[in-house]
Design a protein around this motif. Structure first.
Motif, PDB file in Angstrom:
ATOM      1  N   ARG A 138      75.764  56.930  51.019  1.00 40.67           N
ATOM      2  CA  ARG A 138      74.370  57.368  51.091  1.00 40.67           C
ATOM      3  C   ARG A 138      73.564  56.791  49.932  1.00 40.67           C
ATOM      4  O   ARG A 138      72.397  56.409  50.104  1.00 40.67           O
ATOM      5  CB  ARG A 138      74.318  58.893  51.106  1.00 40.67           C
ATOM      6  N   LYS A 139      74.183  56.708  48.786  1.00 38.59           N
ATOM      7  CA  LYS A 139      73.485  56.152  47.623  1.00 38.59           C
ATOM      8  C   LYS A 139      73.199  54.670  47.821  1.00 38.59           C
ATOM      9  O   LYS A 139      72.239  54.127  47.276  1.00 38.59           O
ATOM     10  CB  LYS A 139      74.316  56.381  46.367  1.00 38.59           C
ATOM     11  N   MET A 140      74.044  54.014  48.601  1.00 39.67           N
ATOM     12  CA  MET A 140      73.834  52.602  48.909  1.00 39.67           C
ATOM     13  C   MET A 140      72.815  52.398  50.017  1.00 39.67           C
ATOM     14  O   MET A 140      72.490  51.263  50.365  1.00 39.67           O
ATOM     15  CB  MET A 140      75.163  51.955  49.305  1.00 39.67           C
ATOM     16  N   GLY A 141      72.335  53.488  50.608  1.00 39.95           N
ATOM     17  CA  GLY A 141      71.279  53.375  51.602  1.00 39.95           C
ATOM     18  C   GLY A 141      71.720  53.562  53.042  1.00 39.95           C
ATOM     19  O   GLY A 141      70.903  53.465  53.962  1.00 39.95           O
ATOM     20  N   TYR A 142      73.013  53.839  53.256  1.00 40.13           N
ATOM     21  CA  TYR A 142      73.482  54.071  54.616  1.00 40.13           C
ATOM     22  C   TYR A 142      73.119  55.490  55.061  1.00 40.13           C
ATOM     23  O   TYR A 142      73.160  56.438  54.262  1.00 40.13           O
ATOM     24  CB  TYR A 142      74.997  53.902  54.707  1.00 40.13           C
ATOM     25  N   VAL A 143      72.771  55.631  56.329  1.00 41.53           N
ATOM     26  CA  VAL A 143      72.472  56.946  56.899  1.00 41.53           C
ATOM     27  C   VAL A 143      73.739  57.466  57.567  1.00 41.53           C
ATOM     28  O   VAL A 143      74.209  56.905  58.561  1.00 41.53           O
ATOM     29  CB  VAL A 143      71.311  56.868  57.912  1.00 41.53           C
ATOM     30  N   ILE A 144      74.300  58.532  57.012  1.00 39.04           N
ATOM     31  CA  ILE A 144      75.542  59.120  57.521  1.00 39.04           C
ATOM     32  C   ILE A 144      75.212  60.456  58.158  1.00 39.04           C
ATOM     33  O   ILE A 144      74.604  61.329  57.527  1.00 39.04           O
ATOM     34  CB  ILE A 144      76.568  59.328  56.385  1.00 39.04           C
ATOM     35  N   THR A 145      75.590  60.656  59.414  1.00 38.29           N
ATOM     36  CA  THR A 145      75.283  61.900  60.109  1.00 38.29           C
ATOM     37  C   THR A 145      76.244  63.007  59.687  1.00 38.29           C
ATOM     38  O   THR A 145      77.326  62.758  59.133  1.00 38.29           O
ATOM     39  CB  THR A 145      75.375  61.725  61.628  1.00 38.29           C
ATOM     40  N   TYR A 146      75.848  64.235  59.977  1.00 32.94           N
ATOM     41  CA  TYR A 146      76.716  65.388  59.687  1.00 32.94           C
ATOM     42  C   TYR A 146      78.032  65.261  60.449  1.00 32.94           C
ATOM     43  O   TYR A 146      79.105  65.558  59.916  1.00 32.94           O
ATOM     44  CB  TYR A 146      76.005  66.681  60.088  1.00 32.94           C
ATOM     45  N   GLU A 147      77.957  64.806  61.705  1.00 30.76           N
ATOM     46  CA  GLU A 147      79.160  64.671  62.527  1.00 30.76           C
ATOM     47  C   GLU A 147      80.109  63.624  61.956  1.00 30.76           C
ATOM     48  O   GLU A 147      81.335  63.813  61.950  1.00 30.76           O
ATOM     49  CB  GLU A 147      78.787  64.310  63.963  1.00 30.76           C
ATOM     50  N   GLU A 148      79.566  62.524  61.463  1.00 27.66           N
ATOM     51  CA  GLU A 148      80.408  61.483  60.853  1.00 27.66           C
ATOM     52  C   GLU A 148      81.080  62.013  59.591  1.00 27.66           C
ATOM     53  O   GLU A 148      82.268  61.780  59.355  1.00 27.66           O
ATOM     54  CB  GLU A 148      79.557  60.253  60.528  1.00 27.66           C
ATOM     55  N   GLN A 149      80.314  62.724  58.776  1.00 29.23           N
ATOM     56  CA  GLN A 149      80.884  63.299  57.561  1.00 29.23           C
ATOM     57  C   GLN A 149      81.998  64.277  57.897  1.00 29.23           C
ATOM     58  O   GLN A 149      83.072  64.248  57.279  1.00 29.23           O
ATOM     59  CB  GLN A 149      79.798  64.015  56.749  1.00 29.23           C
ATOM     60  N   ALA A 150      81.753  65.151  58.876  1.00 26.71           N
ATOM     61  CA  ALA A 150      82.750  66.154  59.242  1.00 26.71           C
ATOM     62  C   ALA A 150      84.045  65.500  59.718  1.00 26.71           C
ATOM     63  O   ALA A 150      85.150  65.933  59.364  1.00 26.71           O
ATOM     64  CB  ALA A 150      82.190  67.083  60.319  1.00 26.71           C
ATOM     65  N   ALA A 151      83.925  64.452  60.523  1.00 26.05           N
ATOM     66  CA  ALA A 151      85.108  63.767  61.046  1.00 26.05           C
ATOM     67  C   ALA A 151      85.890  63.096  59.922  1.00 26.05           C
ATOM     68  O   ALA A 151      87.133  63.158  59.880  1.00 26.05           O
ATOM     69  CB  ALA A 151      84.692  62.741  62.096  1.00 26.05           C
TER      70      ALA A 151
END
Length: 351
Positions: free
Chosen positions: A204-217
């Motif tokens: 995220r700090k590098m600018g990527y958008v990570i969804t809640y679902e991706e984080q959870a997985a």
């Protein structure tokens, strides 16, 4: 079930290792022949299906009996989604392994003592990176936890390596009990978070958008891996909120400046600066990137200089695989370089 990661709880976790693995190693190392048998056997294990054929002396041991069994709460679809997430961001994640995850661990002052006392880690940084990266590639493969994969085998090897590290560290006479137990449960939990939650933060700090679902997985997949490595379930956060609470509790409990953590970080920066792919980054560049990713508080603990970071330097780690040691081995190279669509097809094939 929510867990309260208070000071006294973490203090207790610092006294605990991995009793089943520690007990096995103590018995195996009691005689030179037993030690050599274990080393020879582990050296020959390349895939999960080989764990179905154990030496008689290992077959009844709980460490080996459970080595190919996923925890009851493991969700296969979540694990596959976590592996697919890794494939999508594999190059950036592997850069973050060296620039963020490892120095993050070095900020744990007492935990860093085990790594510092192992001179091989200080003096052979490339091999340490290569071994760590190889483990990550093995457990992140879409087939990691199938008979043909390497995930179970890789986790068993690391679990026993940790137990051996505890054994040798305690035998060395150089360990101070005030630091806790070597490679204890709190330090293992912090390391697990450094490969999961901290990587998400870095992306995220590098600018990527990570969804809640991706984080959870991704967190779920690393929880399964942590369990297979001998981490107790109270230290496996159920969701992102618990993961953040645990990370904060460990950071407040353990992080601080130490000569050992700073020396390990300096060795890492020197190594990166000397072998960065095509000499794209100098040691000053590496320091800038590390400080940006870690944040000022942790970077100051590690005595990382505070020069300004240009957007161009940050972009480098988004588009470049910085180190050969962090790239996939030849056996998995095509899987991760042919793109995310191929990976999704591979995942679907094993569902």
């Amino acid at each position: 079930m929510a867990h309260h990661y208070h000071h006294s709880f973490l203090e207790e976790q610092r006294k605990l290792g991995d009793q089943p693995a520690d007990g096995f190693i103590a018995g195996a190392f009691a005689a030179a022949a037993g030690k050599q048998l274990l080393y020879d056997w582990l050296a020959g294990i390349k895939s999960n299906n080989q764990l179905q054929h154990l030496p008689d002396s290992y077959a009844l041991n709980n460490v080996f009996k459970s080595s190919t069994i996923l925890p009851a709460w493991a969700d296969i679809k979540q694990m596959q989604a976590g592996a697919a997430f890794f494939a999508r961001y594999a190059q950036a994640i592997m850069n973050l392994l060296g620039l963020l995850s490892l120095p993050y661990c070095y900020a744990g002052a007492n935990g860093a003592m085990v790594l510092y006392l192992s001179e091989r880690i200080r003096n052979n940084t490339g091999k340490r990176l290569s071994e760590t990266a190889g483990f990550v590639w093995d457990v992140m493969s879409p087939s990691a936890f199938t008979p043909e994969g390497k995930g179970f085998a890789a986790c068993l090897k690391i679990r026993l390596t940790h137990a051996a590290a505890r054994y040798y560290t305690l035998q060395s006479g150089r360990w101070n009990a005030a630091w806790g137990y070597p490679v204890n449960q709190e330090d293992m939990a912090g390391t697990n978070l450094s490969f999961s939650l901290i990587v998400i933060r870095g992306l995220r700090k590098m600018g990527y958008v990570i969804t809640y679902e991706e984080q959870a997985a991704y967190l779920h997949l690393w929880n399964v891996i942590g369990c297979l490595l001998g981490l107790s379930e109270p230290l496996l956060p159920a969701d992102g909120l618990q993961a953040n609470h645990l990370e904060e509790a460990i950071r407040l409990h353990q992080f601080g400046p130490s000569e050992q953590g700073q020396a390990l970080t300096h060795s890492l920066i020197q190594y990166f600066g000397s072998v960065s792919a095509n000499s794209l980054l100098s040691m000053a560049d590496i320091s800038q990137l590390m400080r940006y990713l870690l944040g000022d508080d942790i970077a100051t603990c590690l005595n990382i200089p505070a020069p300004s970071l240009s957007p161009q330097k940050l972009q480098l780690i988004k588009v470049t695989a910085l180190l050969n040691e962090l790239k996939p081995p030849a056996s998995t190279h095509m899987l991760y370089t042919n793109g995310y669509k191929k990976f999704k097809k591979d995942v679907a094939a094993i569902q």
